[in-house]
Scaffold this active site. Structure first.
Site, short mmCIF file in Angstrom:
data_model
loop_
_atom_site.label_atom_id
_atom_site.label_comp_id
_atom_site.label_asym_id
_atom_site.label_seq_id
_atom_site.Cartn_x
_atom_site.Cartn_y
_atom_site.Cartn_z
N ASP A 1 -0.82 16.13 -2.33
CA ASP A 1 -1.08 15.18 -3.41
C ASP A 1 0.00 15.36 -4.48
OD1 ASP A 1 -3.93 13.61 -4.42
OD2 ASP A 1 -2.38 13.99 -5.91
N THR B 1 -8.93 5.37 -6.09
CA THR B 1 -7.83 4.70 -6.81
C THR B 1 -6.76 4.16 -5.87
OG1 THR B 1 -6.65 6.78 -7.16
CG2 THR B 1 -8.18 6.10 -8.90
N HIS C 1 -6.49 2.95 0.56
CA HIS C 1 -6.18 3.28 1.96
C HIS C 1 -6.99 4.54 2.22
CE1 HIS C 1 -2.96 3.69 5.32
NE2 HIS C 1 -3.82 4.68 5.50
N CYS D 1 0.85 -1.20 0.00
CA CYS D 1 0.00 0.00 0.00
C CYS D 1 0.89 1.25 0.00
CB CYS D 1 -0.91 -0.02 1.23
SG CYS D 1 -1.82 1.52 1.45
N HIS E 1 -9.44 14.06 0.75
CA HIS E 1 -8.81 15.13 -0.02
C HIS E 1 -9.26 16.45 0.60
CE1 HIS E 1 -7.94 12.67 -3.78
NE2 HIS E 1 -8.84 11.90 -3.20
N ASN F 1 -13.32 9.74 -1.72
CA ASN F 1 -13.80 8.82 -2.76
C ASN F 1 -13.77 7.41 -2.20
OD1 ASN F 1 -13.92 11.01 -4.55
ND2 ASN F 1 -11.77 10.76 -5.12
N GLY G 1 -14.82 6.43 -7.26
CA GLY G 1 -13.61 6.98 -7.88
C GLY G 1 -12.35 6.78 -7.06
N CYS H 1 0.45 3.47 3.14
CA CYS H 1 1.14 2.91 4.31
C CYS H 1 2.63 3.23 4.22
CB CYS H 1 0.95 1.39 4.39
SG CYS H 1 -0.65 0.89 5.07
N HIS I 1 -8.60 7.87 2.73
CA HIS I 1 -8.01 9.22 2.68
C HIS I 1 -9.09 10.26 2.41
CE1 HIS I 1 -7.79 7.43 -1.35
NE2 HIS I 1 -7.95 8.64 -1.85
P1 5GP Z 1 -8.35 8.70 -4.95
O1 5GP Z 1 -8.38 8.71 -6.45
O2 5GP Z 1 -8.14 7.30 -4.42
O3 5GP Z 1 -9.49 9.41 -4.31
O4 5GP Z 1 -7.08 9.56 -4.56
C1 5GP Z 1 -5.77 9.10 -4.61
C2 5GP Z 1 -4.89 10.31 -4.70
O5 5GP Z 1 -3.58 9.91 -4.36
C3 5GP Z 1 -4.81 10.92 -6.11
O6 5GP Z 1 -5.23 12.27 -6.06
C4 5GP Z 1 -3.33 10.77 -6.48
O7 5GP Z 1 -2.84 11.88 -7.21
C5 5GP Z 1 -2.66 10.63 -5.13
N1 5GP Z 1 -1.44 9.85 -5.13
C6 5GP Z 1 -1.26 8.63 -5.73
N2 5GP Z 1 -0.01 8.19 -5.51
C7 5GP Z 1 0.60 9.13 -4.74
C8 5GP Z 1 1.90 9.22 -4.18
O8 5GP Z 1 2.76 8.34 -4.33
N3 5GP Z 1 2.19 10.33 -3.46
C9 5GP Z 1 1.27 11.33 -3.26
N4 5GP Z 1 1.66 12.39 -2.54
N5 5GP Z 1 0.02 11.27 -3.76
C10 5GP Z 1 -0.31 10.18 -4.50
ZN ZN Z 2 -2.37 1.36 3.61
#
Ligand code: 5GP
Ligand code: ZN
Length: 115
Positions: free
Chosen positions: A30, A96, A99, A4, A103, A88, A94, A7, A101
């Site tokens: 991000d 991706t 874990h 992850c 925003h 999300n 949505g 993590c 989180h």
């Molecule tokens: P989700 O699409 O799951 O709501 O948000 C995942 C977010 O994690 C995305 O906005 C993506 O740009 C961010 N993200 C993915 N990998 C990394 C990373 O390695 N470092 C950081 N700082 N953000 C990441």
């Molecule tokens: Zn995790």
């Protein structure tokens, strides 16, 4: 959780720009920001998503998340103009990175409904 990325960020095995940290919560910018302020807040403990957040974790964790949001909103100067907090959840939500989180987005006008 071994594979992850969040993590790994929480454990400092992957680098990130950390902007807030306590024993339970960490927040970092991000890597692909979609707003002038785009911060991700996560529990250090691996929880897959809001739908996997159990009742005792909820009671324990959510006030700490709100404390983090409150402090970051002040630090980023977002209180007056406003901001958006979103989590999300699951495929159609949505999500991706699996874990949990939140925003924190700010610094520009947001549209509704989101895509
Ligand atoms: P989700 O699409 O799951 O709501 O948000 C995942 C977010 O994690 C995305 O906005 C993506 O740009 C961010 N993200 C993915 N990998 C990394 C990373 O390695 N470092 C950081 N700082 N953000 C990441
Ligand atoms: Zn995790």
């Amino acid at each position: 959780m071994d594979d992850c990325i969040f993590c790994k960020i929480a454990q400092k095995e992957l680098s990130s720009e950390v902007v807030y940290e306590t024993n339970e919560v960490i927040a970092f910018r991000d890597v692909a920001p979609v707003a002038p302020t785009h911060i991700l807040l996560i529990p250090k403990k691996h929880i897959q998503s809001l739908s996997q957040l159990e009742k005792n974790d909820r009671a324990d964790l959510m006030p700490k998340m709100y404390d983090a949001i409150d402090e970051l909103v002040k630090k980023e100067g977002l209180n007056e103009k406003g901001y958006r907090v979103v989590s999300n959840t699951g495929k159609e939500g949505g999500q991706t990175v699996n874990h949990l989180h939140f925003h924190l987005l700010g610094g520009r006008s947001m549209q509704w409904p989101p895509g």
